[in-house]
Design a protein around this motif. Structure first.
Motif, PDB file in Angstrom:
ATOM      1  N   THR A  50     -87.593 -17.622 -50.427  1.00 38.77           N
ATOM      2  CA  THR A  50     -88.893 -16.956 -50.492  1.00 38.77           C
ATOM      3  C   THR A  50     -88.831 -15.592 -49.815  1.00 38.77           C
ATOM      4  O   THR A  50     -89.372 -14.607 -50.332  1.00 38.77           O
ATOM      5  N   ALA A  51     -88.156 -15.516 -48.684  1.00 40.18           N
ATOM      6  CA  ALA A  51     -88.027 -14.239 -47.977  1.00 40.18           C
ATOM      7  C   ALA A  51     -87.313 -13.204 -48.840  1.00 40.18           C
ATOM      8  O   ALA A  51     -87.711 -12.034 -48.879  1.00 40.18           O
ATOM      9  N   VAL A  52     -86.277 -13.630 -49.559  1.00 40.06           N
ATOM     10  CA  VAL A  52     -85.545 -12.726 -50.463  1.00 40.06           C
ATOM     11  C   VAL A  52     -86.505 -12.181 -51.518  1.00 40.06           C
ATOM     12  O   VAL A  52     -86.568 -10.968 -51.762  1.00 40.06           O
TER      13      VAL A  52
ATOM     14  N   VAL B 250     -88.759 -10.082 -40.713  1.00 38.69           N
ATOM     15  CA  VAL B 250     -87.731 -11.004 -40.240  1.00 38.69           C
ATOM     16  C   VAL B 250     -88.228 -11.656 -38.951  1.00 38.69           C
ATOM     17  O   VAL B 250     -88.740 -10.988 -38.051  1.00 38.69           O
ATOM     18  N   GLY B 251     -88.111 -12.984 -38.904  1.00 42.26           N
ATOM     19  CA  GLY B 251     -88.561 -13.738 -37.736  1.00 42.26           C
ATOM     20  C   GLY B 251     -89.990 -14.236 -37.846  1.00 42.26           C
ATOM     21  O   GLY B 251     -90.435 -15.029 -37.016  1.00 42.26           O
ATOM     22  N   ALA B 252     -90.723 -13.774 -38.858  1.00 45.83           N
ATOM     23  CA  ALA B 252     -92.099 -14.250 -39.053  1.00 45.83           C
ATOM     24  C   ALA B 252     -92.058 -15.708 -39.489  1.00 45.83           C
ATOM     25  O   ALA B 252     -91.119 -16.132 -40.165  1.00 45.83           O
TER      26      ALA B 252
ATOM     27  N   VAL C 281     -81.935 -10.190 -45.740  1.00 45.89           N
ATOM     28  CA  VAL C 281     -83.356  -9.926 -45.997  1.00 45.89           C
ATOM     29  C   VAL C 281     -83.828  -8.739 -45.168  1.00 45.89           C
ATOM     30  O   VAL C 281     -84.739  -8.026 -45.573  1.00 45.89           O
ATOM     31  N   ALA C 282     -83.192  -8.518 -44.025  1.00 40.00           N
ATOM     32  CA  ALA C 282     -83.569  -7.391 -43.170  1.00 40.00           C
ATOM     33  C   ALA C 282     -83.254  -6.046 -43.835  1.00 40.00           C
ATOM     34  O   ALA C 282     -83.829  -5.020 -43.473  1.00 40.00           O
ATOM     35  N   ASN C 283     -82.349  -6.041 -44.810  1.00 40.89           N
ATOM     36  CA  ASN C 283     -81.946  -4.813 -45.491  1.00 40.89           C
ATOM     37  C   ASN C 283     -82.320  -4.926 -46.973  1.00 40.89           C
ATOM     38  O   ASN C 283     -81.552  -5.463 -47.766  1.00 40.89           O
ATOM     39  N   ARG C 284     -83.488  -4.416 -47.314  1.00 34.72           N
ATOM     40  CA  ARG C 284     -83.992  -4.534 -48.691  1.00 34.72           C
ATOM     41  C   ARG C 284     -83.014  -3.956 -49.713  1.00 34.72           C
ATOM     42  O   ARG C 284     -82.855  -4.508 -50.811  1.00 34.72           O
ATOM     43  N   LEU C 285     -82.348  -2.860 -49.365  1.00 34.84           N
ATOM     44  CA  LEU C 285     -81.417  -2.238 -50.313  1.00 34.84           C
ATOM     45  C   LEU C 285     -80.268  -3.178 -50.667  1.00 34.84           C
ATOM     46  O   LEU C 285     -79.762  -3.137 -51.794  1.00 34.84           O
TER      47      LEU C 285
END
Length: 197
Positions: free
Chosen positions: A18-20, A31-33, A153-157
């Motif tokens: 889901t985060a992806v 991130v971490g939410a 996930v922290a790096n959208r690119l």
């Protein structure tokens, strides 16, 4: 833009499926939410392909696979145009899970071609040791004919290339036929067999 493509996103629980999706589509994942278990959710996105065309893709975010829910329902496998198999690079169990999912896809689709990418998520976690090295995953991906990406996930690119590749392959226009047109003869002045009486 043609038909809407259907993509099933699947993998073991807690791999970040889901985060992806939220990060690649909306760019708003923190991130971490706190995250909640997904039963099923549907996301619709317009993705730029490598041909410069926007394609509409409907993503089916599925419930994570675990000991209580060990199989992906068959209807997901048979209706999909593509798959995103997500594993956690810090969990070899999650990698084994996508291997089982790929075998199910092959079995239920009778080896019919389908576009599949595998995302090794959580590539940025330094606190957790990596259990799935890239070489191991790459050998598996080549053998299974799956396109592999290690992402965070922290790096959208880092997420974009896989989704552009997926949308581009699923919506690729059919190749032109290699068969000559019936009734046409390459040498001028000689009637074809169809027109000669």
């Amino acid at each position: 833009m043609g038909k809407t493509s259907k993509v099933v996103v699947c993998g073991q629980v807690l791999t970040g499926k889901t985060a992806v999706l939220e990060q690649v589509i909306y760019g708003n994942h923190v991130v971490g939410a706190p995250m909640f278990s997904t039963i099923e959710d549907i996301y619709v996105a317009y993705i730029d392909t490598d041909r410069g065309v926007k394609e509409k893709v409907r993503f089916y975010d599925t419930q994570g696979i675990d000991s209580m829910n060990s199989d992906l329902p068959k209807h997901y496998i048979t209706m999909a145009d593509g798959f995103v198999l997500v594993y956690d690079v810090t969990s070899f169990d999650s990698f084994n899970c996508i291997n089982r999912l790929k075998k199910d896809i092959d079995k239920y689709r009778d080896k019919k071609e389908v576009t599949i990418i595998a995302l090794g998520n959580k590539n940025d976690l330094e606190k957790s040791p990596k259990q799935v090295d890239f070489q191991t995953a790459q050998k598996w991906a080549q053998r299974e004919k799956v396109k592999l990406y290690e992402v965070s996930v922290a790096n959208r690119l880092s997420l974009m290339d896989g989704f552009v590749w997926l949308a581009s392959r699923m919506t690729q226009p059919p190749a032109k036929s290699g068969f000559p047109l019936v009734g046409r003869n390459k040498s001028k002045g000689v009637p074809s067999a169809d027109t000669a009486h």
